[in-house]
Design an enzyme around this catalytic site. Structure first.
Site, PDB file in Angstrom:
ATOM      1  N   GLU A  75      -6.173  -5.000  10.042  1.00  0.00           N
ATOM      2  CA  GLU A  75      -5.162  -3.993  10.374  1.00  0.00           C
ATOM      3  C   GLU A  75      -5.553  -3.305  11.679  1.00  0.00           C
ATOM      4  O   GLU A  75      -6.341  -2.351  11.664  1.00  0.00           O
ATOM      5  CB  GLU A  75      -5.068  -2.936   9.267  1.00  0.00           C
ATOM      6  CG  GLU A  75      -4.596  -3.462   7.937  1.00  0.00           C
ATOM      7  CD  GLU A  75      -3.855  -2.404   7.122  1.00  0.00           C
ATOM      8  OE1 GLU A  75      -2.771  -2.709   6.634  1.00  0.00           O
ATOM      9  OE2 GLU A  75      -4.357  -1.271   7.000  1.00  0.00           O
ATOM     10  N   ASN A 106       0.875  -1.182   0.000  1.00  0.00           N
ATOM     11  CA  ASN A 106       0.000   0.000   0.000  1.00  0.00           C
ATOM     12  C   ASN A 106       0.910   1.229   0.000  1.00  0.00           C
ATOM     13  O   ASN A 106       1.414   1.633   1.041  1.00  0.00           O
ATOM     14  CB  ASN A 106      -0.885  -0.038   1.270  1.00  0.00           C
ATOM     15  CG  ASN A 106      -1.758   1.204   1.384  1.00  0.00           C
ATOM     16  OD1 ASN A 106      -1.831   2.015   0.464  1.00  0.00           O
ATOM     17  ND2 ASN A 106      -2.417   1.350   2.526  1.00  0.00           N
ATOM     18  N   TRP A 107       1.098   1.773  -1.191  1.00  0.00           N
ATOM     19  CA  TRP A 107       2.071   2.866  -1.333  1.00  0.00           C
ATOM     20  C   TRP A 107       1.533   4.192  -0.807  1.00  0.00           C
ATOM     21  O   TRP A 107       2.264   5.175  -0.744  1.00  0.00           O
ATOM     22  CB  TRP A 107       2.495   3.028  -2.797  1.00  0.00           C
ATOM     23  CG  TRP A 107       3.243   1.858  -3.369  1.00  0.00           C
ATOM     24  CD1 TRP A 107       3.543   0.669  -2.726  1.00  0.00           C
ATOM     25  CD2 TRP A 107       3.809   1.748  -4.685  1.00  0.00           C
ATOM     26  NE1 TRP A 107       4.243  -0.153  -3.568  1.00  0.00           N
ATOM     27  CE2 TRP A 107       4.421   0.474  -4.779  1.00  0.00           C
ATOM     28  CE3 TRP A 107       3.853   2.585  -5.797  1.00  0.00           C
ATOM     29  CZ2 TRP A 107       5.074   0.039  -5.945  1.00  0.00           C
ATOM     30  CZ3 TRP A 107       4.491   2.166  -6.952  1.00  0.00           C
ATOM     31  CH2 TRP A 107       5.097   0.904  -7.026  1.00  0.00           C
ATOM     32  N   LYS A 108       0.256   4.233  -0.511  1.00  0.00           N
ATOM     33  CA  LYS A 108      -0.393   5.471  -0.024  1.00  0.00           C
ATOM     34  C   LYS A 108      -0.088   6.628  -0.996  1.00  0.00           C
ATOM     35  O   LYS A 108      -0.116   6.407  -2.195  1.00  0.00           O
ATOM     36  CB  LYS A 108       0.025   5.754   1.419  1.00  0.00           C
ATOM     37  CG  LYS A 108      -0.233   4.520   2.307  1.00  0.00           C
ATOM     38  CD  LYS A 108      -0.128   4.756   3.762  1.00  0.00           C
ATOM     39  CE  LYS A 108      -0.383   3.443   4.498  1.00  0.00           C
ATOM     40  NZ  LYS A 108      -0.355   3.575   5.944  1.00  0.00           N
ATOM     41  N   SER A 137       2.805  -2.265  10.570  1.00  0.00           N
ATOM     42  CA  SER A 137       4.232  -2.363  10.924  1.00  0.00           C
ATOM     43  C   SER A 137       4.857  -3.703  10.571  1.00  0.00           C
ATOM     44  O   SER A 137       5.585  -4.295  11.375  1.00  0.00           O
ATOM     45  CB  SER A 137       4.439  -2.072  12.418  1.00  0.00           C
ATOM     46  OG  SER A 137       3.946  -0.794  12.742  1.00  0.00           O
ATOM     47  N   HIS A 148      -9.763   1.475   4.355  1.00  0.00           N
ATOM     48  CA  HIS A 148      -8.523   1.615   5.126  1.00  0.00           C
ATOM     49  C   HIS A 148      -8.760   2.571   6.302  1.00  0.00           C
ATOM     50  O   HIS A 148      -9.530   3.518   6.185  1.00  0.00           O
ATOM     51  CB  HIS A 148      -7.408   2.145   4.218  1.00  0.00           C
ATOM     52  CG  HIS A 148      -6.067   2.103   4.867  1.00  0.00           C
ATOM     53  ND1 HIS A 148      -5.635   3.084   5.736  1.00  0.00           N
ATOM     54  CD2 HIS A 148      -5.072   1.186   4.800  1.00  0.00           C
ATOM     55  CE1 HIS A 148      -4.418   2.763   6.170  1.00  0.00           C
ATOM     56  NE2 HIS A 148      -4.059   1.616   5.612  1.00  0.00           N
ATOM     57  N   GLY A 196       2.631  -1.096   4.453  1.00  0.00           N
ATOM     58  CA  GLY A 196       2.707   0.332   4.149  1.00  0.00           C
ATOM     59  C   GLY A 196       4.148   0.779   3.981  1.00  0.00           C
ATOM     60  O   GLY A 196       4.738   0.625   2.912  1.00  0.00           O
ATOM     61  N   GLY A 221       1.306   2.442  10.814  1.00  0.00           N
ATOM     62  CA  GLY A 221       1.932   3.746  10.576  1.00  0.00           C
ATOM     63  C   GLY A 221       3.013   4.143  11.563  1.00  0.00           C
ATOM     64  O   GLY A 221       3.300   3.454  12.537  1.00  0.00           O
TER      65      GLY A 221
HETATM   66  P1  PGA Z   1       2.433   0.266   7.871  1.00  0.00           P
HETATM   67  O1  PGA Z   1       1.010   0.554   7.171  1.00  0.00           O
HETATM   68  O2  PGA Z   1       2.975  -0.998   7.306  1.00  0.00           O
HETATM   69  O3  PGA Z   1       3.264   1.474   7.530  1.00  0.00           O
HETATM   70  O4  PGA Z   1       2.167   0.184   9.350  1.00  0.00           O
HETATM   71  C1  PGA Z   1       0.132  -0.494   6.832  1.00  0.00           C
HETATM   72  C2  PGA Z   1      -1.094   0.049   6.147  1.00  0.00           C
HETATM   73  O5  PGA Z   1      -1.479   1.209   6.399  1.00  0.00           O
HETATM   74  O6  PGA Z   1      -1.704  -0.643   5.316  1.00  0.00           O
END
Ligand code: PGA
Length: 253
Positions: free
Chosen positions: A167, A8-10, A215, A97, A236, A173
């Protein structure tokens, strides 16, 4: 059974050159790990989705969007049709999400998006997860409530077409406390399978595909896969760094 690595590159990277380079690394890694039964999904930002979909890619690398509209077409300024997303070559879409739910997206809206996405031919990756883990166990009710709100309005047939991404918001995050303990993940995945199968009178709860996100890095990946007993990861931060992606894939395969 394949193991899914969904990135998930956001809203990253912002330059098309960087997006192309990162996707180039995904192509190389997908080829390298194909025999180890890894299936990769890259979910770039919307402008880059069209750009990357024209490039040839290995069979075990797909593209996904990070959201779509609940309508297929019409006067919806700023919205993006799931039909258009499918048309440019995406097969997956992340829906519900926590970052979108935090911005005001309700479970009801997520349900409408899931239905529209399935109709357009996309496979939704539907995110669910509690906001905190309290010692009294209140979080089980919150999680059950969110799963029921998001999935109970789907038909049995629609449930078979989705992927669930568990999640826990507290593990997602930069500001998070780090990944969940693999033993806790195992227990929660069993709980999710039970809730969904009770709701839809599924006899085969194992048939549900469940990813874990929050994470995921190389040091925890192996245990999260083996002890957590999930079918893949939604990643992420680590998904933006090709070296980190390779380390995670090495750790789990
Ligand atoms: P993260 O994010 O791996 O940076 O914790 C995961 C996500 O938001 O899908």
């Amino acid at each position: 059974m394949v193991f899914i690595f969904a990135g998930n590159w956001k809203m990253n990277p912002v330059s098309s050159e960087d997006a192309k380079n990162l996707f180039g690394a995904y192509k190389r890694l997908a080829k390298k790990f194909a025999r180890r039964r890894i299936f990769m999904v890259a979910c770039p930002s919307m402008p880059h989705l069209g750009l990357l979909s024209v490039a040839k890619r290995p069979k075990n690398l797909a593209l996904g969007a990070q959201d779509v509209s609940f309508e297929r077409e019409g006067a919806f300024t700023g919205e993006i049709s799931p039909v258009a997303v499918y048309g440019v070559g995406a097969d997956y879409v992340i829906l519900g999400h926590s970052e979108r739910r935090n911005a005001g997206e309700s479970s009801l809206l997520v349900v409408r998006k899931i239905k529209a996405a399935i109709k357009a031919g996309l496979k939704p990756i539907v995110c669910v997860g509690e906001s905190i883990r309290d010692s009294e166990g209140e979080f089980w009710h919150q999680l059950r409530g969110q799963i029921e709100e998001t999935l109970s309005l789907l038909s049995k047939n629609e449930i078979k077409k989705i992927i669930i991404a568990y999640e826990p918001v507290w593990a997602v995050g930069e500001a998070s406390k780090g990944a969940m303990k693999p033993e806790d993940l195992h227990e929660t995945v069993l709980f999710i399978r039970k809730v969904v199968s009770q709701m839809h009178m599924f006899s085969n709860a194992k048939a549900l595909t469940i990813l874990y996100g929050g994470s995921v890095f190389e040091d925890v990946a192996k245990d999260l896969r083996e002890i957590g007993n999930v079918n893949g990861f939604l990643v992420g931060r680590a998904s933006l760094d090709k070296k980190m992606v390779e380390k995670i894939l090495n750790a789990i395969s």
